[in-house]
Design a protein around this motif. Structure first.
Motif, PDB file in Angstrom:
ATOM      1  N   UNK A 496     -25.748 -50.723  20.933  1.00 56.52           N
ATOM      2  CA  UNK A 496     -25.721 -49.270  20.977  1.00 56.52           C
ATOM      3  C   UNK A 496     -24.679 -48.678  20.053  1.00 56.52           C
ATOM      4  N   UNK A 497     -23.505 -49.295  19.997  1.00 58.40           N
ATOM      5  CA  UNK A 497     -22.472 -48.835  19.071  1.00 58.40           C
ATOM      6  C   UNK A 497     -22.963 -48.958  17.634  1.00 58.40           C
ATOM      7  N   UNK A 498     -23.557 -50.091  17.310  1.00 66.45           N
ATOM      8  CA  UNK A 498     -24.058 -50.301  15.947  1.00 66.45           C
ATOM      9  C   UNK A 498     -25.053 -49.221  15.556  1.00 66.45           C
ATOM     10  N   UNK A 499     -25.983 -48.913  16.440  1.00 61.99           N
ATOM     11  CA  UNK A 499     -26.991 -47.899  16.126  1.00 61.99           C
ATOM     12  C   UNK A 499     -26.362 -46.520  15.942  1.00 61.99           C
ATOM     13  N   UNK A 500     -25.401 -46.198  16.792  1.00 62.82           N
ATOM     14  CA  UNK A 500     -24.766 -44.885  16.688  1.00 62.82           C
ATOM     15  C   UNK A 500     -23.912 -44.761  15.431  1.00 62.82           C
ATOM     16  N   UNK A 501     -23.244 -45.842  15.055  1.00 59.71           N
ATOM     17  CA  UNK A 501     -22.448 -45.790  13.828  1.00 59.71           C
ATOM     18  C   UNK A 501     -23.338 -45.576  12.616  1.00 59.71           C
ATOM     19  N   UNK A 502     -24.534 -46.136  12.645  1.00 64.95           N
ATOM     20  CA  UNK A 502     -25.462 -45.937  11.532  1.00 64.95           C
ATOM     21  C   UNK A 502     -25.821 -44.461  11.368  1.00 64.95           C
ATOM     22  N   UNK A 503     -25.862 -43.724  12.470  1.00 56.96           N
ATOM     23  CA  UNK A 503     -26.166 -42.296  12.396  1.00 56.96           C
ATOM     24  C   UNK A 503     -25.033 -41.491  11.771  1.00 56.96           C
ATOM     25  N   UNK A 504     -23.818 -42.069  11.767  1.00 54.02           N
ATOM     26  CA  UNK A 504     -22.675 -41.385  11.157  1.00 54.02           C
ATOM     27  C   UNK A 504     -22.532 -41.739   9.684  1.00 54.02           C
ATOM     28  N   UNK A 505     -23.377 -42.628   9.205  1.00 53.06           N
ATOM     29  CA  UNK A 505     -23.208 -43.183   7.867  1.00 53.06           C
ATOM     30  C   UNK A 505     -23.248 -42.175   6.723  1.00 53.06           C
ATOM     31  N   UNK A 506     -24.053 -41.109   6.743  1.00 52.54           N
ATOM     32  CA  UNK A 506     -24.150 -40.267   5.552  1.00 52.54           C
ATOM     33  C   UNK A 506     -22.849 -39.599   5.116  1.00 52.54           C
ATOM     34  N   UNK A 507     -21.875 -39.434   6.018  1.00 59.38           N
ATOM     35  CA  UNK A 507     -20.637 -38.776   5.641  1.00 59.38           C
ATOM     36  C   UNK A 507     -19.682 -39.780   5.025  1.00 59.38           C
ATOM     37  N   UNK A 508     -19.180 -39.466   3.828  1.00 56.82           N
ATOM     38  CA  UNK A 508     -18.344 -40.414   3.095  1.00 56.82           C
ATOM     39  C   UNK A 508     -16.871 -40.042   3.221  1.00 56.82           C
ATOM     40  N   UNK A 509     -15.995 -41.022   3.378  1.00 57.19           N
ATOM     41  CA  UNK A 509     -14.564 -40.750   3.454  1.00 57.19           C
ATOM     42  C   UNK A 509     -13.979 -40.483   2.078  1.00 57.19           C
ATOM     43  N   UNK A 510     -12.776 -39.951   2.066  1.00 58.06           N
ATOM     44  CA  UNK A 510     -12.116 -39.683   0.791  1.00 58.06           C
ATOM     45  C   UNK A 510     -11.696 -40.983   0.115  1.00 58.06           C
ATOM     46  N   UNK A 511     -11.433 -42.027   0.914  1.00 54.69           N
ATOM     47  CA  UNK A 511     -11.052 -43.317   0.364  1.00 54.69           C
ATOM     48  C   UNK A 511     -12.011 -44.394   0.859  1.00 54.69           C
ATOM     49  N   UNK A 512     -12.418 -45.264  -0.046  1.00 57.73           N
ATOM     50  CA  UNK A 512     -13.316 -46.347   0.337  1.00 57.73           C
ATOM     51  C   UNK A 512     -12.506 -47.533   0.868  1.00 57.73           C
ATOM     52  N   UNK A 541     -11.461 -39.043   9.522  1.00 55.06           N
ATOM     53  CA  UNK A 541     -12.137 -37.811   9.918  1.00 55.06           C
ATOM     54  C   UNK A 541     -13.271 -38.049  10.912  1.00 55.06           C
ATOM     55  N   UNK A 542     -13.699 -39.307  11.054  1.00 55.99           N
ATOM     56  CA  UNK A 542     -14.782 -39.619  11.988  1.00 55.99           C
ATOM     57  C   UNK A 542     -14.298 -40.312  13.257  1.00 55.99           C
ATOM     58  N   UNK A 543     -12.994 -40.483  13.399  1.00 56.52           N
ATOM     59  CA  UNK A 543     -12.472 -41.264  14.522  1.00 56.52           C
ATOM     60  C   UNK A 543     -12.900 -40.690  15.866  1.00 56.52           C
ATOM     61  N   UNK A 544     -12.860 -39.358  16.014  1.00 58.62           N
ATOM     62  CA  UNK A 544     -13.260 -38.745  17.274  1.00 58.62           C
ATOM     63  C   UNK A 544     -14.723 -38.977  17.574  1.00 58.62           C
ATOM     64  N   UNK A 545     -15.577 -38.846  16.579  1.00 55.84           N
ATOM     65  CA  UNK A 545     -17.005 -39.055  16.780  1.00 55.84           C
ATOM     66  C   UNK A 545     -17.312 -40.528  17.073  1.00 55.84           C
ATOM     67  N   UNK A 546     -16.579 -41.429  16.422  1.00 54.47           N
ATOM     68  CA  UNK A 546     -16.771 -42.855  16.683  1.00 54.47           C
ATOM     69  C   UNK A 546     -16.384 -43.184  18.113  1.00 54.47           C
ATOM     70  N   UNK A 547     -15.250 -42.644  18.570  1.00 50.52           N
ATOM     71  CA  UNK A 547     -14.819 -42.909  19.947  1.00 50.52           C
ATOM     72  C   UNK A 547     -15.869 -42.422  20.945  1.00 50.52           C
ATOM     73  N   UNK A 548     -16.442 -41.267  20.696  1.00 54.64           N
ATOM     74  CA  UNK A 548     -17.478 -40.752  21.591  1.00 54.64           C
ATOM     75  C   UNK A 548     -18.730 -41.618  21.531  1.00 54.64           C
ATOM     76  N   UNK A 549     -19.070 -42.114  20.340  1.00 56.50           N
ATOM     77  CA  UNK A 549     -20.231 -42.999  20.209  1.00 56.50           C
ATOM     78  C   UNK A 549     -20.026 -44.285  20.994  1.00 56.50           C
ATOM     79  N   UNK A 550     -18.822 -44.829  20.956  1.00 53.24           N
ATOM     80  CA  UNK A 550     -18.516 -46.048  21.691  1.00 53.24           C
ATOM     81  C   UNK A 550     -18.630 -45.805  23.193  1.00 53.24           C
ATOM     82  N   UNK A 551     -18.136 -44.665  23.646  1.00 53.89           N
ATOM     83  CA  UNK A 551     -18.188 -44.322  25.076  1.00 53.89           C
ATOM     84  C   UNK A 551     -19.641 -44.116  25.527  1.00 53.89           C
ATOM     85  N   UNK A 552     -20.421 -43.397  24.737  1.00 52.01           N
ATOM     86  CA  UNK A 552     -21.819 -43.161  25.100  1.00 52.01           C
ATOM     87  C   UNK A 552     -22.612 -44.468  25.146  1.00 52.01           C
TER      88      UNK A 552
END
Length: 583
Positions: A496-512, A541-552
């Motif tokens: 479930x975490x893997x699938x949710x992280x894939x949904x966050x993929x389009x947003x790119x960070x300032x540093x790779x 910038x995605x840490x909050x959304x990732x934490x929520x994805x992990x919880x869900x």
């Protein structure tokens, strides 16, 4: 849509949709581009003999697949599952080219509570183990044979007593195989300079080859003086035991817990020496040189590597990262680590499996061990933990033996479940997890002991050995259902975490995160997994959304497995720059 994948004898690759018109044959070098195209166009389920044969090279080329069916891992589950039962007939025997899954080559020992490998397989409670199973076993199949084996496995599931549960388990197991490959490809961010500083502070400067670090040499001299053994080799178990006994220290082993029971000037420096020796051997400079590449620790995870479905590793010690070196696990600049730990997972799984309302209430929204104390079952939190672990692992002596009967009175449904599993094991029967993974049956030697005890000329010793072997096997099966179902929950959580992280993929960070490879350099990605704990490396910038994805994902895993059972699976969840900040 499904696509069967197989190598041809000419070194090319077949891609076949057995239910449609797709039939391709491509050069191996062209495979990643073809897979990437089909992922976008048809979103198939890839069917292959073993994920380890295909996923690494796809990931190295920057291609990630969404889903697959791993015939090796799924075939291992179906071969043993009691849910399949009589559906497995000679006509449905799996082909010779399909090797065993890692845990299938294990035969638990009849003389101990923990199963061990006949040759070299992971045991039930091992934290680190070598994988078993040779993916090169047998001749390479053709794509049509791969599809036929997939059909065979699907037919077994359909004819089983619980097809829905088995489908979920096989999907989760196959997703786990993909995740294991991705964890290796991305790697765990590792700061070599921090690790070297930890080693220097603990051991002293890096020694020349063949020499011990200076701190270990200093401690060794103190021990030799205290034991009046100037030539003692502290690394020799036999020599050390002789020296300790000669000094009047009556020990049966050099285990730290036993050494601490004795008051002698040699004890403290000896324990300190052993601690440093463990650091040097497990995570010293040699380990750094071998396992840290491009700022990443890339362990070889073995999905389904133990009898219960828990993972193992093929080296590097990923499942045993001591606190001393965790400071080296640090996010890249502009990134963070989201660390999640499922609190008291196995007791909660037991409550849900047994549908025990009292135990479920104890874990609702709080510390389960503290709630058991508040309910008046035991006096302290430590007693609650000892009692619960004793109940699940079959402890019958000491504090556990004294406290377990109190749990039986307070939580009869939960304790009844593990007691029944123990009785099944004592009788030589298999037990099965919620989704359908079954325990191995006792080996021939176990049955020989039981048969010998029933003979007219059986001695008291024969009967004692048989009873001991039966009890040991019962302790194995007692915990199997809980640990195995907890592993299923964790697999569903991971997927479930893997699938949710894939949904966050389009947003790119300032540093790779360049060290994470072509697939994961710009997206949140899993980098670590240990039974009930995971780490995600994510742009800040995605840490909050990732934490929520992990919880869900944790909440969804509970619902998928246990439906409306009133059991919560809370997480200890932290976003941090360094793993060392986690208690």
């Amino acid at each position: 849509m499904r696509i069967a994948v197989a190598s041809t004898r000419a070194g090319r690759v077949e891609l076949v949709d057995p239910d449609g018109d797709l039939r391709l044959e491509v050069d191996r070098a062209a495979l990643p581009a073809e897979v990437a195209r089909l992922e976008v166009e048809v979103k198939p389920r890839w069917v292959w003999r073993d994920t380890g044969e295909w996923a690494p090279e796809l990931l190295a080329a920057g291609v990630r697949v969404a889903r697959c069916h791993d015939l090796r891992l799924c075939g291992a589950i179906l071969a043993a599952s009691t849910f399949v039962g009589e559906a497995s007939t000679p006509a449905t025997t799996r082909p010779a080219w399909l090797p065993q899954g890692p845990a299938e080559a294990m035969v638990p020992s009849a003389s101990g509570p923990v199963p061990s490998a006949v040759q070299r397989g992971p045991a039930l409670f091992d934290l680190e183990a070598d994988p078993v199973g040779d993916v090169s076993a047998g001749s390479a199949p053709r794509a049509e044979e791969v599809a036929a084996e997939h059909d065979r496995q699907l037919a077994l599931v359909a004819a089983s007593s619980r097809p829905g549960a088995l489908r979920l388990l096989l999907a989760a197991e196959s997703a786990g195989a993909l995740i294991a490959a991705e964890l290796h490809a991305a790697g765990l961010p590792w700061d070599r300079r921090v690790h070297e500083r930890v080693l220097a502070e603990a051991l002293g400067p890096r020694p020349t080859p063949g020499r011990k670090p200076v701190r270990m040499e200093e401690l060794a001299e103190v021990v030799r003086l205290a034991l009046e053994a100037p030539l003692l080799n502290l690394d020799s178990q036999a020599d050390l035991l002789r020296a300790l006994r000669s000094a009047g220290i009556a020990v049966d082993s050099t285990a730290r817990w036993e050494l601490r029971e004795h008051d002698h000037p040699a004890i403290a420096p000896l324990i300190a020496y052993k601690r440093l020796a463990r650091l040097l051997s497990a995570n010293g400079w040699g380990w750094l040189d071998e396992w840290i590449v491009d700022g990443r620790f890339r362990s070889e995870y073995v999905a389904g590597g133990t009898a219960t479905g828990r993972w193992a590793t093929a080296g590097g010690g990923a499942l045993q990262l001591p606190k001393a070196v965790r400071a080296a696990v640090a996010a890249d600049d502009g990134w963070m680590l989201v660390v999640a730990d499922a609190a008291q997972l196995e007791p909660r799984v037991l409550a849900a499996l047994a549908r025990d309302p009292a135990m479920a209430a104890a874990g609702r929204g709080r510390d389960m061990y503290r709630a058991i104390v508040d309910a008046g079952v035991v006096a302290t939190r430590d007693e609650a933990k000892v009692a619960l672990l004793g109940a699940m692992y079959g402890a019958t002596t000491g504090d556990s033996g004294r406290l377990v009967p109190r749990l039986a009175r307070a939580y009869p449904q939960a304790m009844g479940l593990v007691d029944r599993a123990a009785r099944d094991g004592e009788a030589g029967r298999a037990v099965t997890t919620l989704l359908g993974r079954s325990s191995p049956l006792p080996p021939a030697r176990w049955h020989e002991l039981q048969a010998r005890a029933t003979q007219p000329d059986a001695t008291d010793a024969d009967e004692r050995r048989a009873r001991s072997a039966a009890r040991d096997w019962g302790r194995f099966t007692r915990n199997f259902v809980v640990q195995g179902t907890a592993a299923e929950w964790a697999l569903c959580w991971l997927a479930g975490v893997r699938n949710r992280l894939a949904d966050l993929a389009p947003r790119s960070p300032s540093r790779a995160a360049a060290g994470s490879g072509p697939v994961f350099a710009r997206i949140p990605h899993l980098v670590y997994f240990l039974h009930d704990e995971l780490i995600v490396h994510t742009p800040e910038e995605l840490a909050g959304e990732v934490a929520e994805a992990v919880r869900e994902a944790a909440e969804d895993a509970g619902r998928m497995l246990f439906g409306d059972a009133p059991v919560e699976f809370p997480l200890d969840l932290v976003a941090t720059g360094s793993y060392a900040s986690i208690d």
